[in-house]
Design a protein around this motif. Structure first.
Motif, short mmCIF file in Angstrom:
data_model
loop_
_atom_site.label_atom_id
_atom_site.label_comp_id
_atom_site.label_asym_id
_atom_site.label_seq_id
_atom_site.Cartn_x
_atom_site.Cartn_y
_atom_site.Cartn_z
N LEU A 68 1.01 -0.96 0.12
CA LEU A 68 -0.04 0.10 0.05
C LEU A 68 0.71 1.13 0.19
O LEU A 68 1.47 1.68 0.78
CB LEU A 68 -0.99 -0.06 1.27
N LEU A 123 -6.84 -0.03 0.85
CA LEU A 123 -6.38 -0.67 1.88
C LEU A 123 -7.09 -2.19 1.90
O LEU A 123 -6.52 -2.86 1.76
CB LEU A 123 -6.52 -0.04 3.34
N LEU A 146 2.40 -1.22 4.45
CA LEU A 146 1.49 -0.22 4.52
C LEU A 146 2.14 0.98 4.94
O LEU A 146 2.52 1.17 6.03
CB LEU A 146 0.41 -0.55 5.53
N PRO A 189 -1.23 4.02 6.44
CA PRO A 189 -2.41 3.41 5.88
C PRO A 189 -3.69 4.13 6.60
O PRO A 189 -4.54 3.93 6.08
CB PRO A 189 -2.41 1.78 6.39
#
Length: 232
Positions: free
Chosen positions: A79, A138, A151, A154
């Motif tokens: 991400l 996400l 991530l 996030p």
């Protein structure tokens, strides 16, 4: 447990500027690790090298025992800190694309998470708020059955009321043998889900410890120690 990620003497330079300096780090499977540091500390540069988006100046990275390349990209779900989605597509269209592109993508899991977050899969991304777009991205990342989830910030664009729910989505939707590496500056929000904390400053690791050890040995929370170390 064997290391999922092995980083040895990793350095990244941009001309005369050193963004990451001689980092060595091992990350085990089944852990949630916080990569914590102020802006400009080298977090995103390190993350991009793990994902094969930047080539190290020197040093070595192994993920699942393999050098960075197609085999490691197949086991990492990433991400980024900025969206890469086509804003003209509907959420369901993006899900179809991910299902075609990634062998480990679980569309059923994606639709379940959309329902939990009250997001209509028939809505176009361009009609959504920034926070809702980040939730969709996400969900896409967490719907892969990866070995390592990376991530980058996030929950930065998510309103405070939704952060606990987002963290619950993260916790509930990954294999317990996989690991999650979370880069964030919102430490107080994610501390409760972390197993390990890695502090990075000026491209160097200044601390790497389990969260339990921090609380026992330092007598304070990860957030409080971070503020002390970085004088925030």
């Amino acid at each position: 447990m064997s290391s999922l990620v092995e980083i040895e003497n990793l350095t990244k330079k941009y001309g005369s500027k050193t963004a990451v300096k001689d980092i060595s780090l091992n990350l085990e499977g089944g852990q949630i690790i916080g990569l914590l540091g102020p802006n400009g500390s080298g977090k995103t540069t390190l993350i991009k090298m793990l994902n094969g988006l930047l080539v190290p100046t020197k040093g070595k990275i192994l993920v699942d025992g393999k050098e960075i390349g197609p085999e490691t990209k197949a086991v990492i779900s990433y991400l980024p800190d900025q969206t890469y989605l086509n804003m003209n597509q509907k959420v369901c269209e993006v899900i179809n694309f991910f299902e075609d592109f990634y062998e480990d993508f679980d569309s059923e899991r994606a639709y379940e998470m959309l329902e939990k977050l009250n997001i209509n899969p028939k809505d176009s991304l361009k009609t959504m708020s920034k926070g809702t777009k980040e939730k969709v991205q996400l969900i896409l990342v967490m719907s892969r059955r990866a070995k390592l989830y990376i991530l980058d910030e996030p929950i930065a664009g998510v309103d405070p009321a939704a952060r606990d729910y987002i963290l619950d989505v993260i916790l509930s939707n990954y294999d317990p043998e996989a690991s999650i590496l979370i880069s964030t500056h919102l430490i107080s929000d994610i501390e409760k889900i972390l197993d390990q904390a890695v502090f990075i400053r000026n491209g160097e690791i200044v601390m790497n410890s389990s969260v339990d050890d921090i609380r026992v040995n330092e007598g304070k929370s990860v957030d409080a120690l971070f503020r002390e170390v970085f004088a925030c």
